[in-house]
Structure formats: C-alpha cells, structure tokens
Design a protein around this motif. Structure first.
Motif, PDB file in Angstrom:
ATOM      1  N   ASN A 182       0.836  -1.192   0.000  1.00  0.00           N
ATOM      2  CA  ASN A 182       0.000   0.000   0.000  1.00  0.00           C
ATOM      3  C   ASN A 182       0.874   1.246   0.000  1.00  0.00           C
ATOM      4  N   LYS A 399     -16.472   9.994   6.254  1.00  0.00           N
ATOM      5  CA  LYS A 399     -15.589   9.609   5.159  1.00  0.00           C
ATOM      6  C   LYS A 399     -14.684  10.783   4.800  1.00  0.00           C
ATOM      7  N   ILE A 414      -3.387   6.910   7.140  1.00  0.00           N
ATOM      8  CA  ILE A 414      -3.957   6.855   8.489  1.00  0.00           C
ATOM      9  C   ILE A 414      -3.177   5.786   9.250  1.00  0.00           C
ATOM     10  N   ARG A 416      -3.518   3.671  12.451  1.00  0.00           N
ATOM     11  CA  ARG A 416      -4.516   3.274  13.446  1.00  0.00           C
ATOM     12  C   ARG A 416      -3.927   2.152  14.288  1.00  0.00           C
ATOM     13  N   ILE A 421      -2.707   2.577   7.125  1.00  0.00           N
ATOM     14  CA  ILE A 421      -3.761   2.486   6.109  1.00  0.00           C
ATOM     15  C   ILE A 421      -3.541   3.609   5.095  1.00  0.00           C
ATOM     16  N   ALA A 423      -4.704   6.188   2.659  1.00  0.00           N
ATOM     17  CA  ALA A 423      -6.004   6.871   2.650  1.00  0.00           C
ATOM     18  C   ALA A 423      -6.651   6.879   1.275  1.00  0.00           C
ATOM     19  N   THR A 424      -7.961   6.638   1.265  1.00  0.00           N
ATOM     20  CA  THR A 424      -8.801   6.808   0.084  1.00  0.00           C
ATOM     21  C   THR A 424     -10.023   7.625   0.490  1.00  0.00           C
ATOM     22  N   ASN A 426     -12.968   6.781   0.677  1.00  0.00           N
ATOM     23  CA  ASN A 426     -13.969   6.005   1.418  1.00  0.00           C
ATOM     24  C   ASN A 426     -13.561   5.674   2.847  1.00  0.00           C
ATOM     25  N   ASN A 427     -12.322   5.989   3.225  1.00  0.00           N
ATOM     26  CA  ASN A 427     -11.902   5.714   4.604  1.00  0.00           C
ATOM     27  C   ASN A 427     -12.681   6.571   5.586  1.00  0.00           C
ATOM     28  N   GLN A 430     -11.541   7.654  12.582  1.00  0.00           N
ATOM     29  CA  GLN A 430     -11.921   7.180  13.909  1.00  0.00           C
ATOM     30  C   GLN A 430     -11.135   7.901  14.999  1.00  0.00           C
ATOM     31  N   ASP A 433      -7.006   8.100  15.554  1.00  0.00           N
ATOM     32  CA  ASP A 433      -6.246   7.976  14.309  1.00  0.00           C
ATOM     33  C   ASP A 433      -5.157   9.044  14.225  1.00  0.00           C
TER      34      ASP A 433
END
Length: 469
Positions: A182, A399, A414, A416, A421, A423-424, A426-427, A430, A433
């Motif tokens: 990723n 989102k 992100i 977490r 993660i 990022a896109t 749609n993330n 939370q 983060d």
C-alpha cells in the motif's frame, strides 16, 4: 501567538518569514540595525535593536507577555543566557535555543532544565544534519525521509529517473504492479510547480515525487520510480568537524568509512576518536589522493566541510573520477538553488533542516503533533491526531470525501494503532487515528488545526484526565 526571535541571521530571517503569515505577532531582536531595517521592509513584524541577552532589550521586545522565545544567534552563550533571563525575569513559557558546541551538547542532560539552564527545546544543527544524512544512507535513492507515528509510516521524496517502472506509465498501474504494497503518491513537484496526482497522471523523468507508505516498504516503492540502487557499503566523508565526526561514528560499525581531514592536528585527533573509520590527512580536492584511495569504488562521497566552495568542487571532482553518488553540505541559499538538479545528487542545507525542526516544535499543538518543512518551505508534511466523538469532532465517523479539507491538503495515510492504512476517499476517520497529510500552502495550517480540534469542553476533559502531554 506572540513570538520573539533572537537573531536576524539566515535562520532567524527564514523562520520569521515562515511564521509572519500565520497570524503570529513576531518581534525580531538583533544588534545589526541594517539587517533589521531590511527585514522590516519585507515583512509585517516588529524589530528591536540591541543584545538579546539584556533584560531591557527583551522587555522592549515584549517579553513580559510573550508565548515563545527562539534564540538563534551565532553565539551559544547568548542563546543560553537569553533563555535563562526569559525564565527568571519574564517567565516566558516556551524557550527554544540553538546550541552548536559539542561540549554543551554532550552534557545536555545535566545542563538544560529549569534549575540549571532553562531551555525547553534544544536545537543542535549538527546533530540534525547527521540524522538527516543517516536516513538518506539507509534508503538509497531518497532525497528526504520523514518518519511519523513513531516510525510506522514515512513520507519520502525521490526523483524519478529513466529505468523506473512508473516512468511513462499512469499512476493507476502502480497498484497492479505492486498489489501487496500500500502506497500513495501525494504530490508531484515538476519544473517548480505542484501537481496533484490522478490515476491517469504519468510520471516524467526528473519529477520529484512524494509518497506515503509503511516505513518497511520504502525501498520497494523507490524501485518503481528509479532503478533501485544497491545498499551502500563504501562511504567517503570529507571534513572532520562536528558533523563529519558525528556521522562517521554513527556509520562506522555498519559501513566501510573513510574520512579526509585537511587539518593535520584534527586528523590525528579523529583517528583517536573513531574506532572503525580510516582517517586521512589531506585535501579532498587533490585528484591524486582521490584516485589513490579508489574513489571509483566509493558508493557515496559526502562533503561536510565548513566551506561551500570546497564541498562543491570536491564533490564534482569525485563524481567526475568515479564516485557513484555525492551528498554535499551547502550553507549559502544561492548555492543550494544553483546546485539542485546538477552533477551533485543531494544538496544538504543545514538552515532548512534547522528551520524544519524549529517549525515542528513551534507548531505542535494538542491536535497537530508534527510538522516538517519540504522543498525549502514551499510545502509541509503534518501529522495530526484525532480526538473527540461525533458530537465534539468535525471529522470522526466521516468519510474523507465528506471532510472539507483546506485547499492544497491531501490525507496520505492513516495510522490506526499499529496499522498503516493508505487513505482513500472512502476511509472513515476514527478516534485516535494519526493522519499523515501533505499541504502545499502552509497558510492553511491554522485551518487544519481548527478542523481537527474538538469542541472546547472535550479538550478540557482530556487535559484534566492527563490523556495527552
């Protein structure tokens, strides 16, 4: 924020330039009236002529209600005394000082605390440069490596060269080519302009590409942008000052290190201080010396003297006769601009590295926990932490596509807990983060703080419970 900057040298002026546009009340102290007049003509700030370690001068500068004192004169002693007076007489809450002498740095844990010399944050340019170069040695091909979230994620700058997979291909093909890694390319710097990457964007040779990934995947991603360099083994350092000595010490147990020092007495001293480094007394611009020491076998030639011309010329000579790569320390901003993109592979500006460290400290807040300067201050990388809940936060459980980010701001990753993660849109954000962001216009940092800061009563609650420092 009311900030007093002590010293109108290159670092002080550049720092004032970075801070003056962010709704800060800036006052600069210096004993050179001509420098102050030039500064006041350029920027909206106050100036005070005098010695910054004098209580009366600090009082004239507004020390009685200042939030931050930043002492960056050329004198370690003046910087330390100014912090002492700021603490003892004016009770300035945040005191930052640049201290260069290795003798002070070695005893820093015994010296710099309220009962002795009350410096809240110590800036050692030499140590910053050593760490910066060390990171570049660790990741061959990188121009800059910035770690976030305790080293879990990194933002990396790399120049794209012919031979890399992505040259001439759209960015959308990166995921197909590296399905298990990723990564997000957050911005491209091409011919002096920022380009926001799209899936159809094609990387060109010469582009400076900034990507975010898990730190463990840096080398794999670099290989997509240029022909992957082998791990470095043989290094040659020129200049045995504090930086050269510090770097050699940090590298000598894992690399074959040679060090050239022009001063005979200093070279003998270095030979005593270093265990596994071969020290030579000589001139790095001596063609015969470089050939005799097999410069053609050197992976990286690192010029670190206190003379820009010596560093530039020796680096160009080393490259000409066989060194694979040259990293060159340059103090003059004019020379930095001139050398970028030329024969020298990586130009190191200690002023820019120092400015980045200072900005990181000054801009640290309850939500923005790290800021790093990029491309000579033209852009910045930011790490924020998300606090609050749906009632107190503007971003939690939303989102990314539904968050109104300031112009020129991109969320790259992100972190977490222990997971990185990429990022896109749609993330969903939370609580807790860590967001790694790239911003191309630093004047919007204030807006980022406002966006991610939860409502006041929540902040009071976590401060009372000691949730963060």
């Amino acid at each position: 924020m009311k900030i007093i900057i002590l010293g109108a040298g290159q670092v002080g002026v550049t720092l004032a330039k970075n801070l003056v546009d962010e709704n800060n009340d800036i006052t600069v102290i210096d004993n050179n009236i001509n420098r102050l007049h030039q500064l006041q003509e350029q920027f909206d700030l106050r100036v005070v002529n005098g010695y910054g370690s004098y209580p009366c001068v600090l009082k004239d500068a507004g020390a009685e209600d200042a939030d931050v004192l930043i002492a960056v004169t050329n004198s370690d002693e003046i910087n330390m005394i100014a912090c002492q007076i700021s603490y003892s007489i004016f009770n300035i809450p945040n005191k930052i000082a640049r201290v260069r002498a290795a003798e002070y740095i070695r005893e820093s844990n015994k010296l710099f605390f309220p009962e002795q010399v009350p410096i809240d944050y110590l800036i050692s340019p030499e140590q910053l440069v050593v760490n910066y170069i060390y990171n570049l040695i660790q990741y061959p091909g990188a121009l800059q490596v910035i770690n976030f979230a305790e080293g879990k994620a990194s933002l990396v700058a790399v120049k794209a060269y012919y031979g890399g997979f992505l040259i001439g291909n759209p960015l959308s093909s990166l995921r197909e080519h590296m399905p298990h890694i990723n990564v997000r390319i957050v911005v491209i710097f091409r011919r002096g302009k920022f380009i926001k990457p799209q899936g159809s964007t094609v990387i060109e040779a010469g582009d400076e590409v900034f990507f975010v990934s898990s730190t463990k995947h840096i080398r794999a991603v670099i290989s997509e942008l240029q022909r992957l360099e082998k791990p470095y083994k043989r290094l040659m350092i020129v200049g045995g000052g504090n930086i050269g000595l510090g770097l050699a010490k940090k590298l000598e147990n894992n690399y074959n290190v040679k060090l050239i020092e022009k001063n005979q007495y200093r070279s003998a001293k270095l030979a005593e201080l270093l265990d596994n480094t071969i020290v030579f007394y000589g001139d790095a611009s001596d063609n015969e010396l470089l050939i005799r020491e097999h410069i053609e076998q050197i992976d990286v030639f690192i010029a670190l003297t206190d003379n820009d011309e010596v560093n530039i010329m020796s680096s160009m000579l080393a490259k000409k006769i066989g060194a694979k790569k040259a990293i060159t320390l340059i103090q003059s901003s004019a020379y930095v601009d001139l050398m970028n993109g030329g024969v020298i592979d990586v130009v190191i500006s200690p002023q820019q590295i120092t400015i980045s460290a200072l900005l990181k400290r000054i801009r640290k807040t309850d939500v923005v926990i790290s800021v790093s300067s990029l491309i000579k201050g033209a852009a910045e990388a930011i790490e924020t932490i998300v606090y609050g809940d749906e009632n107190t936060s503007k971003v939690i459980n939303k989102k990314i596509s539904n968050i109104k980010l300031p112009r020129g701001t991109i969320i790259g990753a992100i972190v977490r807990k222990n997971e990185v993660i990429i990022a896109t849109d749609n993330n969903i954000i939370q609580y807790g983060d860590h967001l790694i962001m790239f911003i191309t216009d630093k004047k919007y940092i204030i807006d980022i703080e406002k966006l991610f800061r939860p409502k006041l009563f929540f902040l009071k609650k976590i401060k009372k419970t000691g949730f963060f420092i």
